[in-house]
Design an enzyme around this catalytic site. Structure first.
Site, mmCIF file in Angstrom:
data_model
loop_
_atom_site.group_PDB
_atom_site.id
_atom_site.type_symbol
_atom_site.label_atom_id
_atom_site.label_comp_id
_atom_site.label_asym_id
_atom_site.label_seq_id
_atom_site.Cartn_x
_atom_site.Cartn_y
_atom_site.Cartn_z
ATOM 1 N N LYS A 59 30.232 44.952 41.084
ATOM 2 C CA LYS A 59 29.852 43.545 40.894
ATOM 3 C C LYS A 59 28.384 43.354 41.248
ATOM 4 O O LYS A 59 27.976 43.634 42.380
ATOM 5 C CB LYS A 59 30.753 42.661 41.757
ATOM 6 C CG LYS A 59 30.504 41.176 41.626
ATOM 7 C CD LYS A 59 31.706 40.391 42.167
ATOM 8 C CE LYS A 59 31.282 39.300 43.114
ATOM 9 N NZ LYS A 59 32.408 38.628 43.759
ATOM 10 N N ASP A 158 39.162 30.260 47.918
ATOM 11 C CA ASP A 158 39.161 30.316 46.455
ATOM 12 C C ASP A 158 40.413 31.022 45.946
ATOM 13 O O ASP A 158 40.336 31.942 45.124
ATOM 14 C CB ASP A 158 37.894 30.999 45.941
ATOM 15 C CG ASP A 158 37.638 30.693 44.461
ATOM 16 O OD1 ASP A 158 38.300 29.775 43.925
ATOM 17 O OD2 ASP A 158 36.802 31.360 43.848
HETATM 18 N N1 LIG Z 1 38.195 45.484 42.249
HETATM 19 C C1 LIG Z 1 38.375 44.995 41.018
HETATM 20 N N2 LIG Z 1 39.107 45.674 40.132
HETATM 21 C C2 LIG Z 1 39.295 45.174 38.901
HETATM 22 N N3 LIG Z 1 38.803 44.016 38.476
HETATM 23 C C3 LIG Z 1 38.069 43.290 39.305
HETATM 24 C C4 LIG Z 1 37.801 43.730 40.620
HETATM 25 N N4 LIG Z 1 37.043 42.813 41.231
HETATM 26 C C5 LIG Z 1 36.851 41.845 40.322
HETATM 27 N N5 LIG Z 1 37.454 42.101 39.156
HETATM 28 C C6 LIG Z 1 37.471 41.272 37.959
HETATM 29 O O1 LIG Z 1 36.289 40.496 37.884
HETATM 30 C C7 LIG Z 1 36.572 39.095 38.015
HETATM 31 C C8 LIG Z 1 35.505 38.405 38.821
HETATM 32 O O2 LIG Z 1 35.394 39.013 40.096
HETATM 33 P P1 LIG Z 1 35.165 38.150 41.406
HETATM 34 O O3 LIG Z 1 36.190 37.089 41.431
HETATM 35 O O4 LIG Z 1 35.074 39.054 42.566
HETATM 36 O O5 LIG Z 1 33.725 37.588 41.065
HETATM 37 P P2 LIG Z 1 33.122 36.143 41.224
HETATM 38 O O6 LIG Z 1 31.740 36.241 40.737
HETATM 39 O O7 LIG Z 1 33.258 35.692 42.605
HETATM 40 O O8 LIG Z 1 34.049 35.387 40.229
HETATM 41 P P3 LIG Z 1 34.506 33.886 40.030
HETATM 42 O O9 LIG Z 1 33.338 33.032 40.138
HETATM 43 O O10 LIG Z 1 35.085 33.912 38.649
HETATM 44 O O11 LIG Z 1 35.570 33.619 41.033
HETATM 45 C C9 LIG Z 1 37.956 39.044 38.645
HETATM 46 O O12 LIG Z 1 38.640 37.871 38.323
HETATM 47 C C10 LIG Z 1 38.623 40.282 38.064
HETATM 48 O O13 LIG Z 1 39.111 40.035 36.761
HETATM 49 MG MG LIG Z 2 36.655 35.225 41.261
#
Ligand SMILES: Nc1ncnc2c1ncn2[C@@H]1O[C@H](COP(=O)(O)OP(=O)(O)OP(=O)(O)O)[C@@H](O)[C@H]1O
Ligand SMILES: [Mg+2]
Lengths: 380, 359
Positions: A59, A158
């Protein structure tokens, strides 16, 4: 009364021997495979570790608009994930950086263990049919994870199905600690002032919608209630398009928000400012009965979707509820999920639809969430 | 998680030393950098824990980089900027820059350019180097929290304990100016400063809340099993070296006369092995330097100290002048039996008995 209580060991964090991942530090050691997610704060990629061949999720940490250096939200997420090691919490392997670019800036990435599914994706896949035992297993793992973080004075802030991941072995992992916070336990003469602009609108509990700033773990439990019902209904149960609308949906389902069921509600900042539906009867069980035949499940959902956060059931008591100790027993998720490819290998089309939904659910935006096309399956 | 503890041997072969900085100068740079962090943090109204974390970042950073490449006051500023965010007490980069420059005005004016521009662009650039160097490891417990926890268990005269606790607290502040946090876990440092404070205030811990009858256990063994007196005294000696060195640069100011400290003599040629793997240290007494009349080559520290004295700096034992017991300190009151609970599970490798007051 539960006729069986959880063994004490289960209530404690598993002191798992951490898998040994090498400390790499340099993102070029991971080979990118696919973009799998678009979060508010960055993109998520599936990648392979060149050293170990393991899959990871990568990420990107956005820091372009940051005047104050590395974002404190990302620091929080790292710190919390480092200190929380639990089977049902996604594992942060490390934080990597890319080589420096021309402006001598490098990018930073979270490297997570890879999970094949997220609950939102699984629920959208109509081919996946959950048995009651599967639902019990998912809910118990979710509650185990929450029990652990709450016990450690952390709230997630969240909870939603897109932030709940499931590995191919059927282990549920609570993910996305981007909004999580260490809280100070309540003290008599001290009021916390946390931001109430947290939690994706559809999963946001009434106290946050009414402007409560001294909240606690109960806000996560409301989300659990929403997800619990979603396990049968297969789409988010209250898809409001504004705070006002969300409160209306909540009142239609859980009854009017009033001091008779929630004595301290009158102290909340927006209680008098917003027009709330009057004379609504609580009909959580009635309206869900057509979808959910299991009375113990209805009962637990009812307790999770309690308006007054002080009366809402906590993770510990939820885990002790009869639902988990009645027939049929918990069922393994692995056989169910292994029939389906990772959700991230699904067709681009459905991924796009998924991403759109995720963007709609954007959180912490100053503007009100703007949801032009409500999914048709909204039941309330 | 990476291991952050080093042998004394490792501490003598740091990047700075390989870069041509002599060991004594490096010690001084570390000391000055950490004093600067404490001072900067104090003026910004930060908590001791935040400054402690900043100092730990600082020491760790220079296990990978040379002081010649990264000037100490700029990196110290960066470390405090980061620790502010890590400890949830963030300060705006602009405010930090303003105060950092202010501190260097006067005697240390020549270092102001090393901080870069007022907006703090250099410090933000440094942050991108600092973060991977400290391996994004933010699980940094401080001796302060353990000190609070341990002091609670002591049974005895309340006033005496309070004074001793305060003294120990300032020792923790000062300990950050040594490399002790690169050698020992915060639990052990907390025990050592408590031990030292006892010696100096002639208070003997003979009774504590969990003491078993007729047990030969030392008071600290309830917190860290197998910790020997030799290790504790080695830490105390390293800590006291800080004062004797500093005393050199400003004669007559120090109150910690060595004769007043009756640590048991440690044997030479013995090897003390830590009960906690994988740390091991050499004989404590061999490396100990005796104070001499030599004047320091550089005037930095004396200038700094005289200016600090006017500021009523709160946090160093050096500034106290009443019978060795620091006054005028910002030290929290001794915690009541239920007030302290670390919010996050302890991830240290040291075994600690469960906190009795943890519900
Ligand atoms: N460890 C992982 N393995 C597989 N998919 C993942 C993983 N971490 C995240 N994802 C995918 O990526 C998406 C977004 O990740 P995450 O929620 O951590 O990011 P965010 O930027 O905080 O997202 P949001 O603003 O949508 O909540 C998750 O909903 C999931 O589909
Ligand atoms: Mg998320």
């Amino acid at each position: 009364m539960a006729y069986q209580t959880r063994p004490v060991e289960q209530a404690r964090p598993l002191e798992q021997a951490p898998l040994e991942f090498p400390y790499i530090g340099d993102v070029s050691q991971y080979e990118r495979i696919d973009k799998i997610g678009q979060g508010t704060f960055g993109e998520v990629f599936k990648a392979r570790c060149k050293k170990t061949d393991d899959f990871v999720a990568m990420k990107l940490i956005l820091m372009d608009q940051e005047k104050e250096g590395f974002p404190i939200t990302a620091l929080r997420e790292i710190k919390i994930l480092q200190e929380l090691r639990h089977d049902n919490i996604v594992r942060l392997i490390e934080v990597c950086r890319s080589a420096m670019d021309k402006s001598s800036r490098s990018k930073f990435y979270f490297i997570f263990e890879f999970c094949d599914h997220d609950l939102a994706g699984v629920l959208r896949n109509a081919h996946v049919k959950f048995s009651l035992g599967h639902i019990k297993s998912i809910m118990q793992q979710l509650l185990d994870g929450l029990y652990f973080i709450h016990k450690n004075h952390i709230i997630h802030r969240d909870i939603k199905s897109a932030n709940i991941l499931i590995t191919r072995n059927g282990v549920l992992k609570l993910a996305d600690f981007g909004l999580a916070k260490v809280i100070t336990p309540p003290k008599p003469n001290h009021q916390n002032r946390y931001t109430c602009r947290v939690v994706t609108l559809w999963y946001r509990p009434p106290e946050l919608l009414l402007g409560e700033r001294d909240y606690g773990p109960a806000i996560d439990m409301w989300g659990v209630g929403c997800i619990f019902a979603e396990m049968w209904i297969r789409s988010p149960i209250m898809q409001g398009n504004s705070e006002q609308h969300q409160l209306e949906l909540i009142s239609h389902l859980c009854g009017s928000i009033e001091p008779s069921v929630w004595p301290s509600v009158t102290k909340l900042p927006f209680y008098t400012k917003l027009k709330l539906p009057q004379n609504e009867r609580r009909k959580v069980q009635d309206r869900m009965k057509p979808y959910i035949q299991e009375p113990l499940a209805l009962d637990l959902i009812d307790k999770l979707l309690t308006l007054d956060p002080k009366l809402r059931i906590d993770a510990d008591n939820a885990l002790n509820s009869d639902f988990f100790y009645s027939e049929p027993p918990l069922a393994e998720l692995k056989p169910l999920l292994s029939k389906y490819p990772s959700m991230f290998e699904l067709k681009e089309v459905s991924r796009n639809a998924h991403n759109q939904q995720m963007q709609q659910q954007q959180r912490m935006k100053q503007a009100r969430p703007n949801v032009p096309n409500l999914p048709s399956e909204t039941i309330y | 998680m990476p291991l952050w503890y080093y042998d004394k041997k490792d501490l003598k072969s740091t990047p700075s030393i390989h870069d041509g900085v002599d060991a004594e100068t490096e010690q001084r740079y570390r000391r000055e950098g950490c004093r600067f962090i404490l001072d900067l943090g104090f003026r910004l109204g930060l908590r001791s824990e935040t400054m402690g974390t900043g100092a730990v970042f600082f020491h760790r950073f220079y296990m990978f980089h040379s002081f010649k490449q990264y000037p100490r006051y700029a990196m110290a500023t960066c470390c405090l900027f980061l620790s502010g965010k890590v400890e949830e007490t963030p300060k705006k980069i602009r405010d930090i820059m303003k105060t950092a420059r202010l501190i260097l005005e006067g005697a240390r004016e020549r270092y102001i350019p090393t901080l870069g521009d007022e907006k703090g662009d250099l410090i933000l650039q440094y942050e991108r180097i600092l973060l991977p160097t400290v391996k994004f490891d933010f699980c940094i417990a401080s001796p302060y929290s353990f000190l609070k926890q341990y002091a609670k268990t002591i049974v005895g005269d309340k006033e005496q304990i309070r004074q001793m606790f305060q003294m120990a607290w300032t020792f923790v502040n000062d300990s950050y100016c040594t490399t002790l946090c690169l050698q020992w876990e915060p639990e052990i440092i907390a025990i050592a400063v408590l031990y030292l404070a006892c010696k100096l205030s002639k208070f003997e811990i003979t009774d504590w809340t969990t003491k078993k009858e007729n047990s030969k256990q030392k008071w600290w063994e309830q917190f860290v099993e197998g910790l020997t007196k030799d290790i504790i005294e080695d830490i105390c000696h390293q800590h006291l070296d800080l004062y004797s060195k500093s005393n050199l640069s400003s004669p007559g100011n120090g109150t910690v006369g060595n004769p007043s400290i009756m640590l048991t003599p440690t044997q030479t040629n013995s090897t003390v092995t830590s009960p906690i793997q994988p740390i091991s240290i050499e004989s404590p007494s061999t490396s100990r330097s005796m104070p001499s009349a030599k004047r320091p080559r550089n005037d930095d520290e004396s200038n700094y100290r005289s200016s600090r004295n006017n500021n009523h700096h709160h946090s160093s034992f050096l500034n106290s002048n009443i019978g060795g017991i620091p006054t005028n300190l910002t030290v929290p009151p001794l915690p009541s039996s239920t007030s302290y609970h670390h919010p996050i599970i302890c991830c240290s490798i040291v075994k600690i008995p469960p906190d009795r007051n943890d519900q």
